[in-house]
Motif scaffolding. Structure first.
Motif, PDB file in Angstrom:
ATOM      1  N   THR A 213       0.843  -1.188   0.000  1.00 17.65           N
ATOM      2  CA  THR A 213       0.000   0.000   0.000  1.00 17.65           C
ATOM      3  C   THR A 213       0.879   1.239   0.000  1.00 17.65           C
ATOM      4  OG1 THR A 213      -1.878   1.090   1.093  1.00 17.65           O
ATOM      5  CG2 THR A 213      -0.164   0.199   2.518  1.00 17.65           C
ATOM      6  N   GLY A 214       0.316   2.347  -0.448  1.00 19.49           N
ATOM      7  CA  GLY A 214       1.077   3.582  -0.515  1.00 19.49           C
ATOM      8  C   GLY A 214       1.442   4.124   0.849  1.00 19.49           C
ATOM      9  N   SER A 215       2.597   4.755   0.925  1.00 17.94           N
ATOM     10  CA  SER A 215       3.080   5.361   2.162  1.00 17.94           C
ATOM     11  C   SER A 215       3.703   6.710   1.811  1.00 17.94           C
ATOM     12  CB  SER A 215       4.100   4.440   2.834  1.00 17.94           C
ATOM     13  OG  SER A 215       4.707   5.076   3.929  1.00 17.94           O
ATOM     14  N   LYS A 216       3.892   7.538   2.801  1.00 23.09           N
ATOM     15  CA  LYS A 216       4.514   8.840   2.576  1.00 23.09           C
ATOM     16  C   LYS A 216       5.773   8.957   3.439  1.00 23.09           C
ATOM     17  CE  LYS A 216       1.839  10.963  -0.407  1.00 23.09           C
ATOM     18  NZ  LYS A 216       1.080  12.163  -0.019  1.00 23.09           N
ATOM     19  N   GLN A 222       6.042   6.539  -0.981  1.00 22.30           N
ATOM     20  CA  GLN A 222       6.788   5.329  -0.681  1.00 22.30           C
ATOM     21  C   GLN A 222       5.791   4.168  -0.704  1.00 22.30           C
ATOM     22  OE1 GLN A 222      10.397   5.200   0.645  1.00 22.30           O
ATOM     23  NE2 GLN A 222      10.300   7.003  -0.660  1.00 22.30           N
ATOM     24  N   TRP A 223       6.291   2.982  -0.398  1.00 16.63           N
ATOM     25  CA  TRP A 223       5.414   1.802  -0.389  1.00 16.63           C
ATOM     26  C   TRP A 223       5.716   0.951   0.825  1.00 16.63           C
ATOM     27  CZ3 TRP A 223       1.456   1.437  -3.710  1.00 16.63           C
ATOM     28  CH2 TRP A 223       1.500   2.265  -4.833  1.00 16.63           C
ATOM     29  N   LEU A 224       4.665   0.521   1.507  1.00 17.06           N
ATOM     30  CA  LEU A 224       4.794  -0.422   2.607  1.00 17.06           C
ATOM     31  C   LEU A 224       4.348  -1.790   2.124  1.00 17.06           C
ATOM     32  CD1 LEU A 224       4.442  -0.067   6.263  1.00 17.06           C
ATOM     33  CD2 LEU A 224       2.900  -1.750   5.269  1.00 17.06           C
ATOM     34  N   HIS A 225       5.216  -2.782   2.280  1.00 16.42           N
ATOM     35  CA  HIS A 225       4.960  -4.139   1.815  1.00 16.42           C
ATOM     36  C   HIS A 225       4.761  -5.057   3.013  1.00 16.42           C
ATOM     37  CE1 HIS A 225       6.338  -3.443  -2.450  1.00 16.42           C
ATOM     38  NE2 HIS A 225       6.861  -2.398  -1.843  1.00 16.42           N
ATOM     39  N   GLY A 236       7.846  -4.126   5.491  1.00 19.61           N
ATOM     40  CA  GLY A 236       9.013  -3.430   4.973  1.00 19.61           C
ATOM     41  C   GLY A 236       8.598  -2.188   4.211  1.00 19.61           C
ATOM     42  N   GLN A 237       9.428  -1.161   4.298  1.00 15.67           N
ATOM     43  CA  GLN A 237       9.144   0.087   3.587  1.00 15.67           C
ATOM     44  C   GLN A 237      10.206   0.315   2.530  1.00 15.67           C
ATOM     45  OE1 GLN A 237       7.077   3.065   5.173  1.00 15.67           O
ATOM     46  NE2 GLN A 237       8.153   4.793   4.291  1.00 15.67           N
ATOM     47  N   HIS A 238       9.777   0.766   1.359  1.00 11.06           N
ATOM     48  CA  HIS A 238      10.718   0.964   0.258  1.00 11.06           C
ATOM     49  C   HIS A 238      10.178   2.040  -0.670  1.00 11.06           C
ATOM     50  CE1 HIS A 238      13.469  -0.082  -3.082  1.00 11.06           C
ATOM     51  NE2 HIS A 238      14.197  -0.668  -2.138  1.00 11.06           N
ATOM     52  N   ILE A 400      -3.989   9.009  10.129  1.00  6.73           N
ATOM     53  CA  ILE A 400      -3.839   9.813  11.342  1.00  6.73           C
ATOM     54  C   ILE A 400      -2.645  10.745  11.244  1.00  6.73           C
ATOM     55  CG2 ILE A 400      -3.399   9.707  13.822  1.00  6.73           C
ATOM     56  CD1 ILE A 400      -4.925   7.081  13.862  1.00  6.73           C
ATOM     57  N   SER A 401      -1.476  10.188  10.909  1.00  5.41           N
ATOM     58  CA  SER A 401      -0.247  10.982  10.959  1.00  5.41           C
ATOM     59  C   SER A 401       0.323  11.333   9.593  1.00  5.41           C
ATOM     60  CB  SER A 401       0.819  10.236  11.772  1.00  5.41           C
ATOM     61  OG  SER A 401       1.072   8.957  11.224  1.00  5.41           O
ATOM     62  N   GLY A 402      -0.202  10.732   8.534  1.00  3.81           N
ATOM     63  CA  GLY A 402       0.231  11.115   7.194  1.00  3.81           C
ATOM     64  C   GLY A 402       1.416  10.358   6.667  1.00  3.81           C
ATOM     65  N   GLY A 403       2.324   9.896   7.496  1.00  3.57           N
ATOM     66  CA  GLY A 403       3.498   9.180   7.007  1.00  3.57           C
ATOM     67  C   GLY A 403       4.660   9.298   7.962  1.00  3.57           C
ATOM     68  N   PHE A 404       5.865   9.122   7.431  1.00  2.00           N
ATOM     69  CA  PHE A 404       7.077   9.143   8.245  1.00  2.00           C
ATOM     70  C   PHE A 404       7.937  10.335   7.842  1.00  2.00           C
ATOM     71  CE2 PHE A 404       5.835   4.659   7.749  1.00  2.00           C
ATOM     72  CZ  PHE A 404       5.620   4.347   9.081  1.00  2.00           C
ATOM     73  N   ARG A 405       8.773  10.767   8.776  1.00  9.42           N
ATOM     74  CA  ARG A 405       9.664  11.894   8.513  1.00  9.42           C
ATOM     75  C   ARG A 405      11.018  11.452   7.984  1.00  9.42           C
ATOM     76  NH1 ARG A 405       8.671  15.467  14.071  1.00  9.42           N
ATOM     77  NH2 ARG A 405       6.388  15.701  13.842  1.00  9.42           N
ATOM     78  N   SER A 406      11.394  10.201   8.248  1.00 11.44           N
ATOM     79  CA  SER A 406      12.709   9.720   7.830  1.00 11.44           C
ATOM     80  C   SER A 406      12.629   8.242   7.464  1.00 11.44           C
ATOM     81  CB  SER A 406      13.736   9.914   8.952  1.00 11.44           C
ATOM     82  OG  SER A 406      13.413   9.105  10.074  1.00 11.44           O
ATOM     83  N   VAL A 407      13.649   7.797   6.716  1.00  6.85           N
ATOM     84  CA  VAL A 407      13.730   6.381   6.352  1.00  6.85           C
ATOM     85  C   VAL A 407      13.893   5.530   7.605  1.00  6.85           C
ATOM     86  CG1 VAL A 407      15.092   4.662   5.117  1.00  6.85           C
ATOM     87  CG2 VAL A 407      14.676   6.898   4.076  1.00  6.85           C
ATOM     88  N   ALA A 408      14.722   5.996   8.539  1.00  6.87           N
ATOM     89  CA  ALA A 408      14.954   5.246   9.776  1.00  6.87           C
ATOM     90  C   ALA A 408      13.667   5.097  10.576  1.00  6.87           C
ATOM     91  CB  ALA A 408      16.031   5.938  10.620  1.00  6.87           C
ATOM     92  N   GLY A 409      12.849   6.151  10.596  1.00  8.14           N
ATOM     93  CA  GLY A 409      11.586   6.075  11.313  1.00  8.14           C
ATOM     94  C   GLY A 409      10.646   5.047  10.706  1.00  8.14           C
ATOM     95  N   GLY A 410      10.582   5.001   9.376  1.00  6.95           N
ATOM     96  CA  GLY A 410       9.738   4.019   8.705  1.00  6.95           C
ATOM     97  C   GLY A 410      10.223   2.595   8.932  1.00  6.95           C
TER      98      GLY A 410
END
Length: 449
Positions: A213-216, A222-225, A236-238, A400-410
């Motif tokens: 699904t789509g991620s931000k 971005q994409w969350l698998h 996983g996020q990519h 709720i939060s829209g997405g992540f601020r950094s790759v490490a956070g995701g």
């Protein structure tokens, strides 16, 4: 007149295309239910004739009396009887009990560690005892506070600021957003070993479910698998939706069992077998039948539902299965005849766009074995609902939060969420698991299932 007829045909096709878009809902396409109009029905369930609520024989969840209460308060009979006998002189005949189940008062429990310092009277050497390894600074929060902030943010998608609000209201201490993020990074680092064992366990399974699904990330797509089954979950996020993300996760590209998915083209590049989600197929067939008035789609939908319920109840015979296969192939031919191929457009190199009905019929013909694999193997499900359920919580977090601020956070979110989901599937306590992560003695799931 010829030009007007061409223009009219183009406009008519455009109107039909727009009407088709408006007719698409979560019941007739892959559109999420959140985008449905509020007046549309939300369920296909038929009335059973039973009254609403729990049915006879349903196990209840009523609050029950505890056999070992933490505190007992005895309330004496005071005053005197109507005849004048004082009650405090009368022996107790019986005790009747009522219980109140409540939370204890929540407050931070502060433990101060004092190490001894000694100076040798002979050589003046100064020596001190060692502080515990998990007390590196002069003041810090303990593992339960770390676990609580992680539980709120990752498990229940509470944003950082509101997580701090909850902890402040309950405990009287307000951790900063930076402290909460450091907790997530620490938990993610300590769960690296868990993730490696999880990947090995997934590769050794017979059937896996996959979805994305789509991620931000910083406002960019971005994409969350997810890769999962009834016992394990890996997220996983990519930045890529395709094969690069699958290779980074390191499971499906080495998996040789059956992958259940929704016919995304990338999954067909995997080395294992394939099983397609028939829940998606039923929705597409419903759209073709109800909105485009194609009878073959309605008949195929009815046949597919019927054979699924026969297989589910164990009443499907080999003769019935073979008859369904013949009917399935015949209906697909009817679908292709009802949706003839679009002719090539002069001057264009690429293939002309085909109708939804033709694309669906061609897909079912090309991947016939994957569509109907649930009839040949008992361990292959009819749909991909397992992956849909596993990815749903992330969709809530995204709203709720829209997405992540950094790759490490995701990445931290995905790893912790993989751990939490796996514990929950195996009936283990999520709270105890998170506390164990911050204590350094991680509660591991059973990887041998």
């Amino acid at each position: 007149m010829a030009q007007l007829q061409l223009a009219f045909a183009a406009l008519l096709a455009r109107v039909q295309d727009l009407e088709a878009q408006l007719a698409q809902t979560s019941k007739t396409s892959s559109q999420p239910p959140s985008q449905d109009k509020p007046w549309l029905p939300k369920s296909e369930r038929q009335k059973s004739g039973c009254s609403s609520g729990g049915q006879r024989g349903h196990p209840g969840k009523t609050l029950k009396m505890s056999e070992h209460p933490d505190e007992i308060r005895t309330l004496p009979v005071t005053g005197q009887c109507g005849c004048g006998e004082p009650w405090d002189t009368v022996a107790v005949h019986d005790l009747l009990a009522r219980q109140v189940h409540d939370l204890p008062e929540v407050r931070l429990h502060v433990t101060e560690y004092q190490v001894e310092v000694k100076i040798c009277p002979r050589c003046a050497h100064r020596e001190q005892a060692a502080f515990p390894a998990d007390v590196p600074g002069q003041v810090q929060y303990g593992p339960r506070v770390h676990a609580l902030t992680t539980y709120l943010n990752v498990v229940h998608a509470v944003p950082l600021e509101r997580t701090a609000d909850v902890v402040d209201a309950l405990c009287g201490a307000r951790p900063s957003g930076g402290t909460i993020m450091l907790n997530l990074y620490l938990a993610s680092k300590r769960l690296e070993g868990f993730e490696e064992q999880l990947k090995v366990a997934l590769i050794n399974q017979n059937v896996l479910h996959a979805d994305e699904t789509g991620s931000k990330l910083g406002g960019k797509m971005q994409w969350l698998h997810s890769v999962s089954n009834a016992e394990f979950t890996l997220y996983g996020q990519h930045s890529n939706r395709g094969y690069a993300a699958i290779e980074k996760m390191g499971v499906l590209d080495r998996f040789e069992g059956v992958v259940v998915h929704d016919a995304w083209n990338t999954y067909f590049q995997l080395p294992g077998q394939h099983a397609l989600c028939n829940a998606h197929l039923l929705r597409e067939l419903r759209y073709l039948h109800e909105h485009l008035k194609q009878s073959w789609a309605g008949e195929l939908r009815t046949e597919l539902q019927g054979v699924y319920h026969q297989r589910k109840t164990g009443t499907l015979t080999q003769t019935q299965k073979e008859a369904f296969y013949e009917r399935f192939d015949a209906l697909l031919i009817q679908g292709l005849n009802a949706n003839p191929a679009s002719p090539p457009v002069p001057g264009r190199r690429w293939k002309p766009k085909q109708t939804k009905g033709r694309n669906l019929a061609l897909r079912c013909q090309q991947h016939r074995g994957a569509v109907l694999l649930f009839l040949e193997r008992d361990d292959v499900p009819f749909d991909n609902n397992q992956a849909e359920r596993d990815i749903r919580m992330f969709c809530i977090k995204r709203k709720i939060s829209g997405g992540f601020r950094s790759v490490a956070g995701g990445e931290a979110f995905c790893r912790i969420r993989s751990y939490v989901s796996t514990l929950r599937k195996q009936g283990m306590n999520v709270w105890q698991g998170l506390v164990s992560v911050f204590r350094g003695d991680i509660l591991m799931p059973n990887f041998s299932r």
